[in-house]
Write a protein that holds these residues in place. Structure first.
Motif, mmCIF file in Angstrom:
data_model
loop_
_atom_site.group_PDB
_atom_site.id
_atom_site.type_symbol
_atom_site.label_atom_id
_atom_site.label_comp_id
_atom_site.label_asym_id
_atom_site.label_seq_id
_atom_site.Cartn_x
_atom_site.Cartn_y
_atom_site.Cartn_z
ATOM 1 N N VAL A 1 0.902 -1.050 -0.112
ATOM 2 C CA VAL A 1 -0.093 0.313 -0.059
ATOM 3 C C VAL A 1 0.651 0.702 0.361
ATOM 4 C CG1 VAL A 1 -2.000 1.387 1.544
ATOM 5 C CG2 VAL A 1 -1.913 -1.339 1.027
ATOM 6 N N TRP B 1 2.678 1.867 -3.213
ATOM 7 C CA TRP B 1 1.885 2.569 -4.651
ATOM 8 C C TRP B 1 1.657 3.305 -4.188
ATOM 9 C CZ3 TRP B 1 -0.272 1.038 -9.236
ATOM 10 C CH2 TRP B 1 -1.331 1.604 -9.207
ATOM 11 N N ALA B 2 1.082 4.410 -3.204
ATOM 12 C CA ALA B 2 0.777 5.532 -2.785
ATOM 13 C C ALA B 2 2.203 6.570 -2.648
ATOM 14 C CB ALA B 2 0.381 5.870 -1.379
ATOM 15 N N LEU C 1 2.403 7.299 -6.732
ATOM 16 C CA LEU C 1 1.801 8.232 -7.848
ATOM 17 C C LEU C 1 2.406 9.025 -7.128
ATOM 18 C CD1 LEU C 1 -1.932 6.755 -6.768
ATOM 19 C CD2 LEU C 1 -0.940 6.635 -8.721
ATOM 20 N N PHE D 1 -1.774 13.287 -4.596
ATOM 21 C CA PHE D 1 -1.561 11.684 -4.356
ATOM 22 C C PHE D 1 -0.260 11.940 -2.994
ATOM 23 C CE2 PHE D 1 -2.380 11.292 -9.128
ATOM 24 C CZ PHE D 1 -3.669 10.088 -8.715
ATOM 25 N N ALA E 1 -2.255 11.852 -0.181
ATOM 26 C CA ALA E 1 -2.298 9.915 0.205
ATOM 27 C C ALA E 1 -1.414 9.525 0.557
ATOM 28 C CB ALA E 1 -2.977 9.912 -1.358
ATOM 29 N N SER F 1 -1.745 7.161 3.704
ATOM 30 C CA SER F 1 -1.243 6.064 4.131
ATOM 31 C C SER F 1 -0.227 5.263 4.965
ATOM 32 C CB SER F 1 -1.241 5.317 2.449
ATOM 33 O OG SER F 1 -1.879 6.263 1.280
ATOM 34 N N ALA G 1 -12.377 5.548 -1.693
ATOM 35 C CA ALA G 1 -10.769 5.174 -1.470
ATOM 36 C C ALA G 1 -10.855 4.370 -2.842
ATOM 37 C CB ALA G 1 -10.777 4.149 -0.137
ATOM 38 N N LEU H 1 -7.853 5.199 -5.505
ATOM 39 C CA LEU H 1 -6.948 4.404 -6.437
ATOM 40 C C LEU H 1 -7.586 4.062 -8.024
ATOM 41 C CD1 LEU H 1 -6.629 2.219 -4.054
ATOM 42 C CD2 LEU H 1 -4.784 3.032 -4.113
#
Length: 200
Positions: A67, A70-71, A74, A84, A87, A91, A164, A168
């Motif tokens: 997770v 990925w965050a 981005l 982002f 985020a 996260s 959410a 995504l």
């Protein structure tokens, strides 16, 4: 590297590192490990240590590092999109809260809060990708563990899940739309021109 400087502790399911600063953290990846410093062993009692280890096992079992990766990806790919960047920081906070909740199913919430307080007192030298039981969000998490948990309403859970999912899905759609558009392009314009100019 960790095998050279740390001592395996099978009874803990962790590797003990000779470090005065109290810390418990996990290292994700192919060889997932939990690291406990000697400072943490001196500072925490058995119940607090069990709570901190439960927190780290939650990180590993639920693959929270994916997770965060990925965050972070981005945020790096779209540096001008402030959403982002926010985020990424959210996260990091949310995976810690989630690991606390998972750990609190098997250990006492107050004991986990005590462990977090003890581990938040120092700044350990841990790898960049490590997920630690302490950290900068410890004060918020301790307050949350001490206060009785409030259950979210069904509508709020649904709306949060939808939000959410949208956050995504947006970058995936943005990245996939050029490829989708390219599949509908006419790559043989000369044939279409010749067909239109042919006598009927």
């Amino acid at each position: 590297m960790l095998a050279r400087v740390g001592a395996p502790a099978p009874q803990l399911g962790a590797v003990v590192l000779d470090e005065a600063v109290p810390a418990v953290y996990c290292l994700p990846g192919r060889r997932r490990r939990i690291v406990v410093t000697t400072g943490a062993l001196e500072r925490l009692d058995d119940h607090q240590l069990a709570a901190a280890l439960a927190h780290e096992r939650a990180h590993l079992s639920q693959r929270h590092h994916l997770v965060l990766a990925w965050a972070a990806g981005l945020a790096r790919a779209f540096p001008r999109v402030r959403l982002f960047g926010q985020a990424r920081s959210e996260s990091q906070r949310l995976v810690e809260l989630l690991a606390d909740d998972v750990a609190a199913r098997s250990v006492d919430r107050l004991t986990l809060a005590e462990a977090l307080l003890a581990l938040a007192s120092g700044t350990p030298r841990q790898p960049v990708m490590a997920l630690g039981a302490g950290g900068s969000t410890a004060a918020i998490r301790v307050r949350r563990l001490i206060e009785p948990p409030q259950r979210l309403g069904r509508l709020r859970v649904v709306l949060t899940s939808l939000a959410a999912a949208v956050v995504l899905a947006v970058p995936i759609i943005a990245l996939a739309s050029p490829a989708i558009a390219a599949t509908h392009m006419n790559y043989c314009p000369t044939q279409s021109v010749a067909a239109s100019s042919a006598p009927r």
